[in-house]
Scaffold this motif. Structure first.
Motif: not given
Length: 700
Positions: A182-187, A206-217
């Motif tokens: 999805g878009l702008n997901q987190s948690g 998380r995901t960004d506004e285009a649904g790309r995956l964002v990995v935080l360490g």
């Protein structure tokens, strides 16, 4: 929508990061106009999609302790520097670097059709990732096990970490995989894993506004998991300790219309902070892997070496090290003998005319060749190597360029290079030709990571240079099970390199398990000019050689000195003195090596970060861009700027010392001897037993 055959070949090479396509663009792209002004969408291009891939193939995240702020890691090797202050959220809080992943679609010929974005053209992307930390359960690091020097190590140095703990699973932080769509997901957090019963957060999706995956360490947390707490004793094998570094697989299921694709997977590595984000290593991790795949026949050597793309960047990296090491500043810095940023120098070295061959040959002559140079510290680059030791026994004491870099330089010296074609920088990924975008992502993530020295390394270590780890160039081969190959009490070189050893398909936590634990003690130990008292004299340099200055600086220009340089009301002499001054980046650490290890654990986020400042005086007396250390946190000790400049290895203060009194006395005596032999001030000298420069201690 198909390209001409000759163009398809160029685009395939560009996608792999092998060559550039200047001012060229394939018509079959997602939501871009083609001839006639029409727009071709992924939905309309479904018949041509053969497969989809995740990029970057290896993404790099970095820990940080900011409670809320983060930034995306480099997504183009040509990204401009960030503004001063960007990397921190306050003087004692470092932003996390996130790894962002995208999906691209390809046709059967390997041409890029477009980026697949969740919710666009009826596409859905479901991401799954897993992070793990297995450092405490893995084997000790002494040397890279794939070099000859490791054969002489005694068996004890191949032993497990925390060997006294029989329940090995308690030493592995392996939370279950998480999925997000999805878009702008987190948690979606990795916070259920434990080390010896202690819950340790490793990161989140998380995901960004285009649904790309964002990995935080992780958030840079480390501690002892024993009761009572275990003291820190060494650079990389601290028993009873854990940290929140991690790595693991990244996969994606993509649905476009009524078709479903399993994307070719990627990997994410969570690394320590980058304390000099605008300085590239002389041999980057991208250089190392590109060389690997060229030598193994997976990628072609460039059809034509160009000065602008293949030679000039290497030379500029030498000059770029002036901001993180004073020895490099004296040789390669602003208006130094080999200032490769000088337009006049670049004009002659960049010309293929025969009359300049001698100048080209001179530069190549200085590059290290093991067969010619042996253990000499004088050839370039002035960096330690995989077999670095206080009593050198191997040419691998020092680093060297890759074979591919060497071949490019040989062609350059012979004048067999293109001196007219200029590369086209791609500072913004979104504005780059579509065919180049996957390759730019793959390259950018790795170009800001280091290769040599793998002792053990900054982001990853020596297994990364083995072809058996990969399913294709830059793409890690995944292992479906999560069980480790850690059955034996000792991991000897023969076992590590065996067909059933750990250098094949990888599982969560497998890349970072070899690294120092905790990472802060390794960072505290990455300095320059290590030497024995006996070898410190008039020709001793406290600046060279160096460990990893592009990530962990050695000597830096302070922000307050840059302000003088940039102040035209100051005299020229005042400005020149300020420009020449360098402060030891590690100066806040206690000169007692063991106390300094704990200092870095406590203070790692308070140190300054080397940032790019525009030189605005406009008089041409200094570089247009000056890199300076941001002001460290005010709570750090007020110390001499040159403290910890000299790093003396004292074997007598090592494991054989019977107690702290003997250790302290040996260190004091070493300082006194150095002062008597040189002009160094006692406040500049850090003396002690340094485990990372003594890997052969038990074999002598």
């Amino acid at each position: 929508m198909a390209q001409p055959a000759e163009l398809r070949g160029v685009l395939r090479a560009a996608d792999r990061g092998v060559d550039r396509v200047d001012d060229m663009w394939a018509g079959a792209v997602c939501r871009r106009p083609v001839s006639g002004g029409s727009v071709i969408t992924l939905e309309n291009a479904m018949a041509e999609i053969a497969y989809v891939k995740i990029h970057p193939a290896i993404g790099i995240a970095r820990v940080g302790n900011s409670s809320s702020k983060f930034f995306y890691g480099p997504e183009s090797p040509d990204e401009p520097p960030k503004a001063p202050g960007f990397s921190k959220d306050g003087s004692a809080t470092v932003k996390r670097q996130a790894a962002r992943f995208r999906v691209y679609s390809y046709d059967q010929n390997g041409n890029v059709l477009g980026e697949v974005k969740h919710g666009s053209d009826s596409a859905t992307v479901t991401w799954t990732a897993r992070l793990a930390n297995k450092k405490a359960s893995w084997y000790k690091f002494s040397l890279a096990l794939d070099i000859p020097d490791a054969q002489s190590l005694p068996e004890a140095q191949f032993a497990r970490r925390n060997a006294g703990i029989t329940a090995r699973s308690k030493l592995k932080n392996t939370p279950p995989p998480q999925s997000v769509s999805g878009l702008n997901q987190s948690g979606k957090t990795f916070d259920t894993g434990t080390i010896n019963g202690i819950a340790v957060y490793l990161g989140e999706l998380r995901t960004d506004e285009a649904g790309r995956l964002v990995v935080l360490g992780g958030k840079g947390h480390c501690a002892s998991f024993t009761s009572p707490k275990t003291a820190l004793t060494t650079f990389g094998n601290n028993e009873g300790w854990y940290d929140d570094i991690s790595d693991g697989p990244v996969t994606a299921k993509v649905k476009i219309g009524d078709k479903t694709f399993e994307a070719k997977p990627a990997w994410v590595v969570v690394a320590p902070p980058n304390y000099a984000p605008d300085v590239k290593g002389i041999v980057t991790l991208y250089d190392l892997l590109y060389d690997l795949f060229v030598r193994k026949g997976d990628l072609p050597f460039p059809t034509r070496v160009t000065f602008d793309e293949h030679i000039k960047p290497l030379l500029l990296r030498l000059t770029g090290h002036q901001w993180v090491n004073e020895g490099f500043a004296a040789e390669f810095g602003w208006r130094a003998p080999n200032d490769f940023s000088s337009p006049q120098v670049l004009a002659t070295l960049g010309s293929s005319k025969r009359q300049y061959r001698g100048l080209r040959q001179r530069v190549y002559y200085y590059m290290r060749n093991y067969q010619r140079d042996g253990m000499s510290p004088l050839p370039w680059p002035w960096l330690y190597g995989d077999a670095m030791a206080s009593r050198p026994k191997s040419p691998l004491q020092h680093g060297v360029l890759t074979q591919t870099q060497e071949k490019m330089l040989e062609l350059w010296v012979d004048g067999k290079f293109d001196d007219t074609r200029l590369s086209t920088p791609q500072p913004e990924l979104s504005e780059a030709p579509l065919a180049l975008q996957p390759g730019l992502l793959d390259r950018a993530a790795l170009e800001y990571c280091l290769a040599d020295a793998f002792h053990p390394g900054c982001e990853v270590t020596w297994p990364i240079r083995h072809r058996t780890l990969y399913q294709e160039p830059f793409r890690i081969l995944h292992r479906t099970d999560v069980n480790d190959q850690d059955r034996d009490p000792f991991l000897t070189p023969a076992k590590a390199l065996a067909m059933d050893g750990p250098l094949y398909a990888q599982g969560p936590g497998d890349l970072t398990r070899w690294m120092g634990i905790p990472w802060q003690t390794d960072t505290a130990s990455c300095r320059s000019g290590y030497e024995l008292v006996a070898n410190i004299g008039p020709r001793y340099s406290p600046y060279l050689p160096s460990f990893w200055p592009a990530r962990v600086p050695n000597q830096v220009l302070k922000e307050e000195d840059f302000n003088i340089v940039n102040d035209t009301t100051a005299t020229d002499d005042q400005r020149e003195q300020a420009f020449a001054r360098r402060a030891v980046w590690h100066r806040f650490l206690n000169p007692d090596k063991l106390k300094g290890l704990q200092n870095m654990v406590d203070w790692w986020a308070r140190f300054g970060i080397v940032e790019t400042h525009p030189y605005t005086a406009g008089d041409g007396k200094f570089p247009d861009r000056v890199l300076a250390e941001s002001t460290p946190d005010f709570t750090l000790p007020k110390v001499n700027d040159r403290r910890n400049l000299v790093n003396v290895h004292v074997p007598e203060a090592g494991p054989a010392a019977t107690g702290e009194a003997q250790r302290t006395d040996a260190n004091r005596q070493a300082v006194e001897e150095v002062v008597q032999k040189t002009e160094f001030d006692p406040a500049e000298i850090s003396a002690g037993y340094i485990a990372n420069v003594d890997p052969l201690r038990d074999s002598e």
